[in-house]
Write a protein that holds these residues in place. Structure first.
Motif, PDB file in Angstrom:
ATOM      1  N   VAL A   1      59.715  47.490 -75.159  1.00 37.43           N
ATOM      2  CA  VAL A   1      59.174  48.566 -75.979  1.00 37.43           C
ATOM      3  C   VAL A   1      58.328  48.050 -77.146  1.00 37.43           C
ATOM      4  O   VAL A   1      57.746  48.847 -77.876  1.00 37.43           O
ATOM      5  CB  VAL A   1      60.294  49.484 -76.512  1.00 37.43           C
ATOM      6  CG1 VAL A   1      60.986  50.198 -75.360  1.00 37.43           C
ATOM      7  CG2 VAL A   1      61.307  48.699 -77.342  1.00 37.43           C
ATOM      8  N   GLY A   2      58.251  46.732 -77.325  1.00 36.66           N
ATOM      9  CA  GLY A   2      57.438  46.216 -78.423  1.00 36.66           C
ATOM     10  C   GLY A   2      57.439  44.700 -78.464  1.00 36.66           C
ATOM     11  O   GLY A   2      58.339  44.043 -77.927  1.00 36.66           O
ATOM     12  N   ILE A   3      56.394  44.159 -79.098  1.00 33.19           N
ATOM     13  CA  ILE A   3      56.281  42.733 -79.364  1.00 33.19           C
ATOM     14  C   ILE A   3      56.301  42.550 -80.871  1.00 33.19           C
ATOM     15  O   ILE A   3      55.512  43.178 -81.590  1.00 33.19           O
ATOM     16  CB  ILE A   3      54.986  42.156 -78.780  1.00 33.19           C
ATOM     17  CG1 ILE A   3      54.954  42.326 -77.261  1.00 33.19           C
ATOM     18  CG2 ILE A   3      54.823  40.674 -79.152  1.00 33.19           C
ATOM     19  CD1 ILE A   3      53.598  42.021 -76.644  1.00 33.19           C
ATOM     20  N   TYR A   4      57.189  41.700 -81.344  1.00 35.69           N
ATOM     21  CA  TYR A   4      57.348  41.467 -82.778  1.00 35.69           C
ATOM     22  C   TYR A   4      57.219  39.976 -83.055  1.00 35.69           C
ATOM     23  O   TYR A   4      57.947  39.178 -82.474  1.00 35.69           O
ATOM     24  CB  TYR A   4      58.707  41.985 -83.255  1.00 35.69           C
ATOM     25  CG  TYR A   4      58.836  43.476 -83.157  1.00 35.69           C
ATOM     26  CD1 TYR A   4      58.512  44.302 -84.226  1.00 35.69           C
ATOM     27  CD2 TYR A   4      59.255  44.074 -81.964  1.00 35.69           C
ATOM     28  CE1 TYR A   4      58.604  45.675 -84.128  1.00 35.69           C
ATOM     29  CE2 TYR A   4      59.354  45.464 -81.856  1.00 35.69           C
ATOM     30  CZ  TYR A   4      59.024  46.247 -82.942  1.00 35.69           C
ATOM     31  OH  TYR A   4      59.113  47.617 -82.844  1.00 35.69           O
ATOM     32  N   ASN A   5      56.310  39.622 -83.944  1.00 35.97           N
ATOM     33  CA  ASN A   5      56.103  38.211 -84.243  1.00 35.97           C
ATOM     34  C   ASN A   5      56.590  37.844 -85.627  1.00 35.97           C
ATOM     35  O   ASN A   5      56.363  38.583 -86.595  1.00 35.97           O
ATOM     36  CB  ASN A   5      54.632  37.848 -84.103  1.00 35.97           C
ATOM     37  CG  ASN A   5      54.320  37.296 -82.723  1.00 35.97           C
ATOM     38  OD1 ASN A   5      54.635  37.931 -81.715  1.00 35.97           O
ATOM     39  ND2 ASN A   5      53.715  36.113 -82.668  1.00 35.97           N
ATOM     40  N   THR A   6      57.223  36.670 -85.715  1.00 37.51           N
ATOM     41  CA  THR A   6      57.614  36.153 -87.015  1.00 37.51           C
ATOM     42  C   THR A   6      56.394  35.683 -87.798  1.00 37.51           C
ATOM     43  O   THR A   6      56.369  35.770 -89.022  1.00 37.51           O
ATOM     44  CB  THR A   6      58.595  34.982 -86.867  1.00 37.51           C
ATOM     45  OG1 THR A   6      57.974  33.920 -86.130  1.00 37.51           O
ATOM     46  CG2 THR A   6      59.873  35.424 -86.150  1.00 37.51           C
ATOM     47  N   HIS A   7      55.390  35.171 -87.078  1.00 40.60           N
ATOM     48  CA  HIS A   7      54.141  34.730 -87.700  1.00 40.60           C
ATOM     49  C   HIS A   7      53.095  34.559 -86.599  1.00 40.60           C
ATOM     50  O   HIS A   7      53.368  34.863 -85.432  1.00 40.60           O
ATOM     51  CB  HIS A   7      54.346  33.435 -88.499  1.00 40.60           C
ATOM     52  CG  HIS A   7      54.710  32.238 -87.681  1.00 40.60           C
ATOM     53  ND1 HIS A   7      55.891  32.130 -86.971  1.00 40.60           N
ATOM     54  CD2 HIS A   7      54.050  31.060 -87.462  1.00 40.60           C
ATOM     55  CE1 HIS A   7      55.950  30.973 -86.365  1.00 40.60           C
ATOM     56  NE2 HIS A   7      54.837  30.296 -86.646  1.00 40.60           N
ATOM     57  N   ALA A   8      51.905  34.090 -86.965  1.00 41.11           N
ATOM     58  CA  ALA A   8      50.767  34.167 -86.039  1.00 41.11           C
ATOM     59  C   ALA A   8      50.125  32.833 -85.714  1.00 41.11           C
ATOM     60  O   ALA A   8      48.954  32.780 -85.367  1.00 41.11           O
ATOM     61  CB  ALA A   8      49.716  35.137 -86.587  1.00 41.11           C
ATOM     62  N   HIS A   9      50.861  31.732 -85.799  1.00 39.41           N
ATOM     63  CA  HIS A   9      50.301  30.475 -85.330  1.00 39.41           C
ATOM     64  C   HIS A   9      50.136  30.514 -83.813  1.00 39.41           C
ATOM     65  O   HIS A   9      50.843  31.247 -83.120  1.00 39.41           O
ATOM     66  CB  HIS A   9      51.190  29.302 -85.740  1.00 39.41           C
ATOM     67  CG  HIS A   9      51.089  28.968 -87.195  1.00 39.41           C
ATOM     68  ND1 HIS A   9      52.157  28.494 -87.927  1.00 39.41           N
ATOM     69  CD2 HIS A   9      50.036  29.037 -88.061  1.00 39.41           C
ATOM     70  CE1 HIS A   9      51.773  28.278 -89.180  1.00 39.41           C
ATOM     71  NE2 HIS A   9      50.497  28.602 -89.279  1.00 39.41           N
ATOM     72  N   ILE A  10      49.230  29.691 -83.314  1.00 37.20           N
ATOM     73  CA  ILE A  10      48.818  29.755 -81.917  1.00 37.20           C
ATOM     74  C   ILE A  10      49.977  29.719 -80.931  1.00 37.20           C
ATOM     75  O   ILE A  10      49.992  30.471 -79.943  1.00 37.20           O
ATOM     76  CB  ILE A  10      47.800  28.617 -81.601  1.00 37.20           C
ATOM     77  CG1 ILE A  10      47.300  28.720 -80.152  1.00 37.20           C
ATOM     78  CG2 ILE A  10      48.371  27.246 -81.933  1.00 37.20           C
ATOM     79  CD1 ILE A  10      46.162  27.768 -79.835  1.00 37.20           C
TER      80      ILE A  10
END
Length: 212
Positions: free
Chosen positions: A54-63
């Motif tokens: 139901v969703g994608i959750y990122n802790t941060h956005a490094h490659i």
């Protein structure tokens, strides 16, 4: 009760997490999959367990944490969430991804901006968002107090910490985040990090050489 399934993807050996509960709803955290066989590994697990992402959750956005976001958004028609301070890091990935051997990076749109003290809800479960910058300007972690765990990204590792020599990194900020946000949690909380094996708050208080 939340189940946590981890996958190790890419040459970065990045931990991607799939969290789900008895309702079969699931969220994907920090998808680092890129190669077809990596997507297949994740998708086969989802199918075999009849899960509904139901969703994608990122802790941060490094490659290494965003390689799989765009494709999984498309596959499951689900939104992507990130802290706004990490938007510049996300936008930068396409400029350097080919240098790391990822020539076809597809930059994903962000549908939700995460903020501290908000909650992530899926099925009958919830995670609290805490703000832990230092490795990245908009780094967050996801805490479940009932089951005593943290999905921590690249902040605190087993006897190590996240690097701070990348754009937006700052050692003093990172150490403060760990001491003020993570080390104030009870010792028996498990930390599922972005790399390496899980650890606990208590173990790191006693044994982490960066935090003596």
């Amino acid at each position: 009760m939340i189940q946590i399934q981890s996958f190790v993807f890419s040459p970065f050996s990045e931990n991607t997490y799939l969290l789900y509960d008895e309702t079969k709803e699931a969220i994907i955290v920090d998808p680092g999959c890129y190669e077809p066989q990596e997507y297949a590994q994740l998708n086969d697990f989802i199918k075999a367990n009849a899960l509904k992402p139901v969703g994608i959750y990122n802790t941060h956005a490094h490659i290494d944490h965003v390689l799989g976001v765009a494709k999984l958004k498309q596959t499951y028609d689900i939104p992507f969430a990130l802290h706004r301070l990490d938007e510049p890091l996300l936008r930068a990935v396409k400029t350097y991804a080919p240098n790391y051997g990822f020539p076809t990076f597809d930059e994903p749109a962000v549908e939700r901006w995460l903020a501290k003290d908000e909650t992530i809800e899926f099925g009958s479960s919830a995670l609290k968002i805490i703000f832990v910058p230092g490795h990245a300007p908009g780094h967050v972690a996801f805490v479940n107090d009932e089951q005593k765990f943290v999905i921590g990204g690249d902040v605190l590792f087993r006897q190590s910490i996240g690097r701070t020599d990348l754009p937006g990194g700052d050692m003093a900020t990172l150490l403060n985040s760990i001491r003020a946000q993570l080390f104030t949690l009870p010792d028996d909380y498990t930390v599922y990090a972005g790399h390496m094996q899980p650890t606990t708050i208590g173990f790191e208080k006693k044994n982490n050489p960066f935090l003596k």
